[in-house]
Design a protein around this motif. Structure first.
Motif, PDB file in Angstrom:
ATOM      1  N   TYR A 179     -22.331 -21.567 -40.534  1.00 36.68           N
ATOM      2  CA  TYR A 179     -23.226 -22.449 -39.409  1.00 36.68           C
ATOM      3  C   TYR A 179     -22.538 -21.948 -38.095  1.00 36.68           C
ATOM      4  N   VAL A 183     -19.962 -22.774 -36.464  1.00 40.84           N
ATOM      5  CA  VAL A 183     -19.565 -23.731 -35.713  1.00 40.84           C
ATOM      6  C   VAL A 183     -17.924 -23.657 -36.191  1.00 40.84           C
ATOM      7  N   ILE A 220     -21.176 -30.701 -37.319  1.00 41.70           N
ATOM      8  CA  ILE A 220     -21.706 -29.521 -37.348  1.00 41.70           C
ATOM      9  C   ILE A 220     -22.823 -29.329 -36.460  1.00 41.70           C
ATOM     10  N   GLN A 221     -23.940 -30.412 -36.725  1.00 40.82           N
ATOM     11  CA  GLN A 221     -25.043 -30.296 -36.314  1.00 40.82           C
ATOM     12  C   GLN A 221     -24.847 -30.860 -34.698  1.00 40.82           C
ATOM     13  N   LYS A 227     -22.407 -30.056 -32.879  1.00 38.31           N
ATOM     14  CA  LYS A 227     -21.777 -28.944 -32.186  1.00 38.31           C
ATOM     15  C   LYS A 227     -22.769 -27.794 -31.907  1.00 38.31           C
ATOM     16  N   LYS A 228     -23.966 -27.706 -32.852  1.00 37.99           N
ATOM     17  CA  LYS A 228     -24.628 -26.385 -32.769  1.00 37.99           C
ATOM     18  C   LYS A 228     -25.485 -26.176 -31.586  1.00 37.99           C
TER      19      LYS A 228
END
Lengths: 248, 77
Positions: free
Chosen positions: B51, B53, B73-74, B76-77
């Protein structure tokens, strides 16, 4: 104090001098009377060291020891020496299936091959005085495994072996070579692990009977190995780890 | 396969401690038998490579479950 424990008028090359154990060594050796040749990657941090170091006659060389050409450039800049301590180091905690050869090679370049290249340059150019001393900063990781730490541990095992091999090769010129196997020392390099809240951190901390080390703890031992006080020591490896490795 | 199912599949394939565990979106990963420092390192490495991240062990430990980890994760993307 016995004069043998001094570094007065000795010229000592310190690699990795801008951070952690290397920086502490540079400052401590200068206090002990040495002229320090400080090699480090960051020009800014070299300037900070320059502002803080005591005494005179020091020199400062910018070099990234992960790059072969910069190691060669450093080797060419080295003045006549009485001692060399290799503190430059890089760490990597990565399980083997996520690692790759390039990342592992980078660790070896900094931790091991740069030491080889600097010693080669010193020996070929006869820039190390008879009776000089070389010290490699190795690690307890050379002998004790931790998950994901194989590249670092292997590079330090190679470095400890290099000390023994060089002790044999350089003995005819009365140059002594030893290594220090340090446990975990609180430095910028270990900061990420110490602040990681990793599952192994608490268990790891308990193994250190005297707690984690400070850079000054190691610098004092390094001074001894570079001074005339250790004149009969070569090919040795001294463990300094707050009791980490004395238990089952 | 949903995004969450795919994420859990990736975790199970890349972390040996989770290989035979039943993992749901709300499962606390640290409760899996064999969850250890290598598992945490593997989770960090898998998330970084898959990902892009970088999560810390502290973030993974605090989030604890696949759905919470995926939220980070989402974000920080």
């Amino acid at each position: 104090m016995d004069a043998a424990f001094s570094l007065k008028d000795k010229t000592i090359l310190v690699s990795g001098a801008t951070s952690g154990i290397g920086r502490e060594c540079a400052l401590y050796f200068a206090q002990a009377g040495a002229k320090v040749v400080a090699a480090g990657r960051s020009a800014e941090k070299l300037d900070e060291l320059k502002a803080e170091i005591s005494g005179g006659g020091h020199c400062f060389i910018q070099a990234d020891l992960g790059e072969v050409c910069e190691i060669e450039s450093l080797a060419n800049s080295i003045p006549q020496l009485d001692g060399f301590i290799h503190c430059a180091g890089a760490d990597m905690r990565m399980p083997i299936k996520f690692s790759d050869r390039a990342a592992e090679r980078k660790i070896f370049e900094v931790n091991y091959f740069s030491a080889v290249e600097i010693v080669r340059a010193i020996v070929k150019s006869r820039k190390m005085a008879r009776g000089g001393a070389i010290v490699f900063m190795s690690s307890v990781s050379a002998n004790f495994a931790n998950a994901g730490h194989f590249a670092y541990g292997n590079s330090k095992a190679a470095l400890s072996a290099l000390a023994r091999e060089m002790a044999v090769e350089l003995a005819p010129r009365k140059i002594r070579v030893n290594s220090i196997s340090a446990g975990l020392v609180e430095t910028p390099m270990t900061k990420a692990f110490l602040e990681s809240d990793s599952p192994e951190l608490e268990a790891d901390r308990k193994k250190y009977l005297l707690g984690y080390g400070k850079a000054a703890d190691v610098a004092r031992l390094a001074l001894f190995l570079l001074s005339d006080a250790s004149a009969w020591m070569t090919g040795g490896d001294i463990t300094i780890d707050g009791g980490y490795s004395c238990q089952k | 396969m949903t995004i969450m199912e795919n994420f859990i599949k990736g975790l199970k394939e890349n972390i040996d401690a989770l290989e035979n565990a039943e993992i749901r979106p709300d499962t606390n990963l640290a409760s899996a038998a064999g969850w250890d420092s290598l598992a945490a390192l593997s989770a960090m490495a898998f998330i970084a490579s898959e990902y892009g991240v970088n999560l810390t062990a502290r973030e993974i430990s605090a989030a604890a479950t696949p759905e919470k980890i995926f939220e980070i994760i989402q974000s920080k993307k």
